[in-house]
Design a protein around this motif. Sequence first.
Motif, PDB file in Angstrom:
ATOM      1  N   ARG A 391       0.837  -1.220   0.000  1.00  0.00           N
ATOM      2  CA  ARG A 391       0.000   0.000   0.000  1.00  0.00           C
ATOM      3  C   ARG A 391       0.862   1.256   0.000  1.00  0.00           C
ATOM      4  O   ARG A 391       0.579   2.232  -0.661  1.00  0.00           O
ATOM      5  CB  ARG A 391      -0.882   0.020   1.261  1.00  0.00           C
ATOM      6  CG  ARG A 391      -2.312  -0.415   1.038  1.00  0.00           C
ATOM      7  CD  ARG A 391      -3.222  -0.050   2.200  1.00  0.00           C
ATOM      8  NE  ARG A 391      -2.688  -0.213   3.527  1.00  0.00           N
ATOM      9  CZ  ARG A 391      -2.747  -1.346   4.245  1.00  0.00           C
ATOM     10  NH1 ARG A 391      -3.314  -2.422   3.741  1.00  0.00           N
ATOM     11  NH2 ARG A 391      -2.247  -1.387   5.461  1.00  0.00           N
ATOM     12  N   GLU A 392       1.953   1.209   0.759  1.00  0.00           N
ATOM     13  CA  GLU A 392       2.825   2.388   0.896  1.00  0.00           C
ATOM     14  C   GLU A 392       3.822   2.523  -0.250  1.00  0.00           C
ATOM     15  O   GLU A 392       4.506   3.529  -0.366  1.00  0.00           O
ATOM     16  CB  GLU A 392       3.613   2.307   2.214  1.00  0.00           C
ATOM     17  CG  GLU A 392       2.756   2.400   3.455  1.00  0.00           C
ATOM     18  CD  GLU A 392       2.250   3.825   3.713  1.00  0.00           C
ATOM     19  OE1 GLU A 392       2.823   4.779   3.144  1.00  0.00           O
ATOM     20  OE2 GLU A 392       1.281   3.972   4.469  1.00  0.00           O
ATOM     21  N   GLY A 393       3.939   1.467  -1.063  1.00  0.00           N
ATOM     22  CA  GLY A 393       4.884   1.502  -2.177  1.00  0.00           C
ATOM     23  C   GLY A 393       6.343   1.458  -1.734  1.00  0.00           C
ATOM     24  O   GLY A 393       7.223   2.006  -2.397  1.00  0.00           O
ATOM     25  N   PHE A 394       6.617   0.786  -0.614  1.00  0.00           N
ATOM     26  CA  PHE A 394       7.986   0.722  -0.101  1.00  0.00           C
ATOM     27  C   PHE A 394       8.825  -0.340  -0.811  1.00  0.00           C
ATOM     28  O   PHE A 394       8.298  -1.319  -1.337  1.00  0.00           O
ATOM     29  CB  PHE A 394       7.978   0.355   1.394  1.00  0.00           C
ATOM     30  CG  PHE A 394       7.496   1.453   2.299  1.00  0.00           C
ATOM     31  CD1 PHE A 394       7.790   2.787   2.035  1.00  0.00           C
ATOM     32  CD2 PHE A 394       6.755   1.156   3.439  1.00  0.00           C
ATOM     33  CE1 PHE A 394       7.355   3.799   2.883  1.00  0.00           C
ATOM     34  CE2 PHE A 394       6.318   2.150   4.289  1.00  0.00           C
ATOM     35  CZ  PHE A 394       6.620   3.476   4.009  1.00  0.00           C
ATOM     36  N   THR A 395      10.150  -0.145  -0.765  1.00  0.00           N
ATOM     37  CA  THR A 395      11.079  -1.233  -1.054  1.00  0.00           C
ATOM     38  C   THR A 395      11.239  -1.989   0.265  1.00  0.00           C
ATOM     39  O   THR A 395      11.528  -1.371   1.299  1.00  0.00           O
ATOM     40  CB  THR A 395      12.461  -0.675  -1.488  1.00  0.00           C
ATOM     41  OG1 THR A 395      12.257   0.131  -2.643  1.00  0.00           O
ATOM     42  CG2 THR A 395      13.437  -1.790  -1.789  1.00  0.00           C
ATOM     43  N   TYR A 396      11.016  -3.302   0.248  1.00  0.00           N
ATOM     44  CA  TYR A 396      11.054  -4.046   1.509  1.00  0.00           C
ATOM     45  C   TYR A 396      11.341  -5.510   1.235  1.00  0.00           C
ATOM     46  O   TYR A 396      11.212  -5.983   0.091  1.00  0.00           O
ATOM     47  CB  TYR A 396       9.720  -3.895   2.258  1.00  0.00           C
ATOM     48  CG  TYR A 396       8.551  -4.595   1.583  1.00  0.00           C
ATOM     49  CD1 TYR A 396       7.871  -3.996   0.526  1.00  0.00           C
ATOM     50  CD2 TYR A 396       8.142  -5.866   1.993  1.00  0.00           C
ATOM     51  CE1 TYR A 396       6.811  -4.629  -0.102  1.00  0.00           C
ATOM     52  CE2 TYR A 396       7.079  -6.506   1.372  1.00  0.00           C
ATOM     53  CZ  TYR A 396       6.420  -5.889   0.326  1.00  0.00           C
ATOM     54  OH  TYR A 396       5.387  -6.527  -0.297  1.00  0.00           O
ATOM     55  N   ILE A 397      11.733  -6.205   2.294  1.00  0.00           N
ATOM     56  CA  ILE A 397      11.838  -7.665   2.204  1.00  0.00           C
ATOM     57  C   ILE A 397      11.226  -8.263   3.465  1.00  0.00           C
ATOM     58  O   ILE A 397      11.207  -7.615   4.514  1.00  0.00           O
ATOM     59  CB  ILE A 397      13.302  -8.149   2.057  1.00  0.00           C
ATOM     60  CG1 ILE A 397      14.144  -7.716   3.254  1.00  0.00           C
ATOM     61  CG2 ILE A 397      13.928  -7.651   0.772  1.00  0.00           C
ATOM     62  CD1 ILE A 397      15.542  -8.310   3.252  1.00  0.00           C
ATOM     63  N   ASN A 410      11.943  -5.869   6.753  1.00  0.00           N
ATOM     64  CA  ASN A 410      12.918  -4.777   6.610  1.00  0.00           C
ATOM     65  C   ASN A 410      12.384  -3.817   5.567  1.00  0.00           C
ATOM     66  O   ASN A 410      12.280  -4.173   4.374  1.00  0.00           O
ATOM     67  CB  ASN A 410      14.278  -5.294   6.118  1.00  0.00           C
ATOM     68  CG  ASN A 410      15.113  -5.951   7.206  1.00  0.00           C
ATOM     69  OD1 ASN A 410      16.284  -6.212   7.022  1.00  0.00           O
ATOM     70  ND2 ASN A 410      14.503  -6.239   8.347  1.00  0.00           N
ATOM     71  N   ILE A 411      12.051  -2.610   5.988  1.00  0.00           N
ATOM     72  CA  ILE A 411      11.661  -1.568   5.029  1.00  0.00           C
ATOM     73  C   ILE A 411      12.925  -0.769   4.720  1.00  0.00           C
ATOM     74  O   ILE A 411      13.670  -0.404   5.636  1.00  0.00           O
ATOM     75  CB  ILE A 411      10.583  -0.633   5.618  1.00  0.00           C
ATOM     76  CG1 ILE A 411       9.379  -1.449   6.097  1.00  0.00           C
ATOM     77  CG2 ILE A 411      10.145   0.403   4.573  1.00  0.00           C
ATOM     78  CD1 ILE A 411       8.306  -0.622   6.815  1.00  0.00           C
TER      79      ILE A 411
END
Length: 491
Positions: A391-397, A410-411
């Motif tokens: 939803r936030e459009g983050f790069t994450y794993i 991990n954001i």
Amino acid sequence: MILKSEPSAIAGFLEDTSNLKNGWTPGVFFPETPEEVASLLASAVAEGRRYTVAGNGTGTTGARIPFGDYVIAMQKLDRISEVEVLSDEKALIRVQPGALLQEVQAKAAAAGWFYPPDPTEKTCFIGSTIANNSTGSRSLKYGPTRNHVQALKIALPQGDLLEIERGQYFADAEGRFTLDLPIAGRLSFQRPGYAMPLTSKHNAGYWSTPGMDLIDLFIGSEGTLGVIVEATLLLRPAPEQVIACLAWFQSEDELLDFVRQARAGSGGVSPRALELFDRRALEFLRQSYPEIATETAGAIYFEEETTAESEDTCLEAWLALMERCGSPVEKSWAALDSEGLQKLRDFRHKLPVLVNEWLSRQSESKVSTDMALPDERFAELFRLYRDACDREGFTYIIFGHIGNAHLHLNILPRNREEFDRAKTLYRQLVSEVLAMGGTLSAEHGIGKLKSEYLVQMYGRDGIMEMVRVKKAFDPYLVLNIGNMIPKDYFE
Ligand SMILES: Cc1cc2nc3c(=O)[nH]c(=O)nc-3n(C[C@H](O)[C@H](O)[C@H](O)COP(=O)(O)OP(=O)(O)OC[C@H]3O[C@@H](n4cnc5c(N)ncnc54)[C@H](O)[C@@H]3O)c2cc1C
């Protein structure tokens, strides 16, 4: 005892892996005996000193970073005894706190024994793993460090050396402990009355259960109640063989179904580790492992202990389960010997290394979680993290100990605006996970970075109950102040 204060000698003690900045210390002590640790503490008030205990700096919460305190470094207390065999099923090993976890494991293994706790980072000190009740992938089968500690010797904040054997001191029916000590005199205090979450991993605040053993109060107390100066650890017979495998999935639903069935022992499987790599974690790993297929939705790493007789049956059960859940057996990466096992473990360890490398090229820190839910809710935790970040459009794993419903999100913010949004999301996720019966920290602890959220978990009253325990042992507030309990609760 050596005291170092030159900047080059103390610089390393002003950091861990948390990226917490601006720590400072007038000097670092390197005691060589338990008595030297006790004497530092005994003279703290007279000398006007406070102390922060330092392990090897792999912690993620800033816990060992001093803000004006002297540091007590564990480096020189690094002895490991020979293995003492008690029966075919049980042996003991005595360790000093500055021994490396990997050296304790190696010494046990050389004698044919096995120390199960296995945090991914092996260069931590054994004393810190007890102070943090550390866990690892094998905790699915063996539980946290707590389950493997038989006795502790602890230098208490007023200078007493307390030896506790498991089974020696219990809370009474009202939850009260009473101890008579040479220096501190009579200590009488109530265990905290809060209920702990029903997660299989938990390392947030003081341990507290009805009729509990005093040794369990110290394990996981993050050095706030005393300095562990010696420990006696329980060893188990080494497993004859271990098989390990990375199973790839093209759909997240199939992956989650695989975990559900594996946890339930479907078809006779009995995993000792079940670890997740989500799609984005695999994208990171592809930099070092280009053979990872691009259409992969995620992977599960599993281990099971076998014998020469059971190996074939065990493999067949896992292959059948993979087939039932749509994981292509022929593409899986399996390890049947120690060399193969090491390669798969290197693969696992590579992920945080690559993330840290990526972060070193960015201006912002990562925002990461260490929360867990009750075991059976692992899929909810995964979807909660994934949906919120999408939803936030983050790069994450998302990766980690899915068998224990303990996933690390991990954001990876690319700029300040994303970092601020990631912190806001972190706060929301904490509220949601706590409302679902989860824990704020499953293994990394609270340290200096997460104490405000511990208030959210236990409320003001719960924190004040911890303060009362802390003050019973440390009335003059000389040890690890600022860790776990927010500082303003002491004012
Ligand atoms: C890549 C990576 C992977 C990791 N994986 C895991 C994992 O799988 N599982 C896990 O549980 N953790 C993991 N960690 C976190 C970390 O390794 C553990 O918390 C570990 O126990 C910290 O050990 P340390 O010696 O580096 O301690 P430090 O960071 O130096 O100190 C940690 C805390 O322990 C206290 N302490 C140290 N020694 C003593 C003592 N003798 N008596 C009392 N208190 C003491 C310190 O005051 C501080 O509060 C990981 C960290 C990294 C960087």
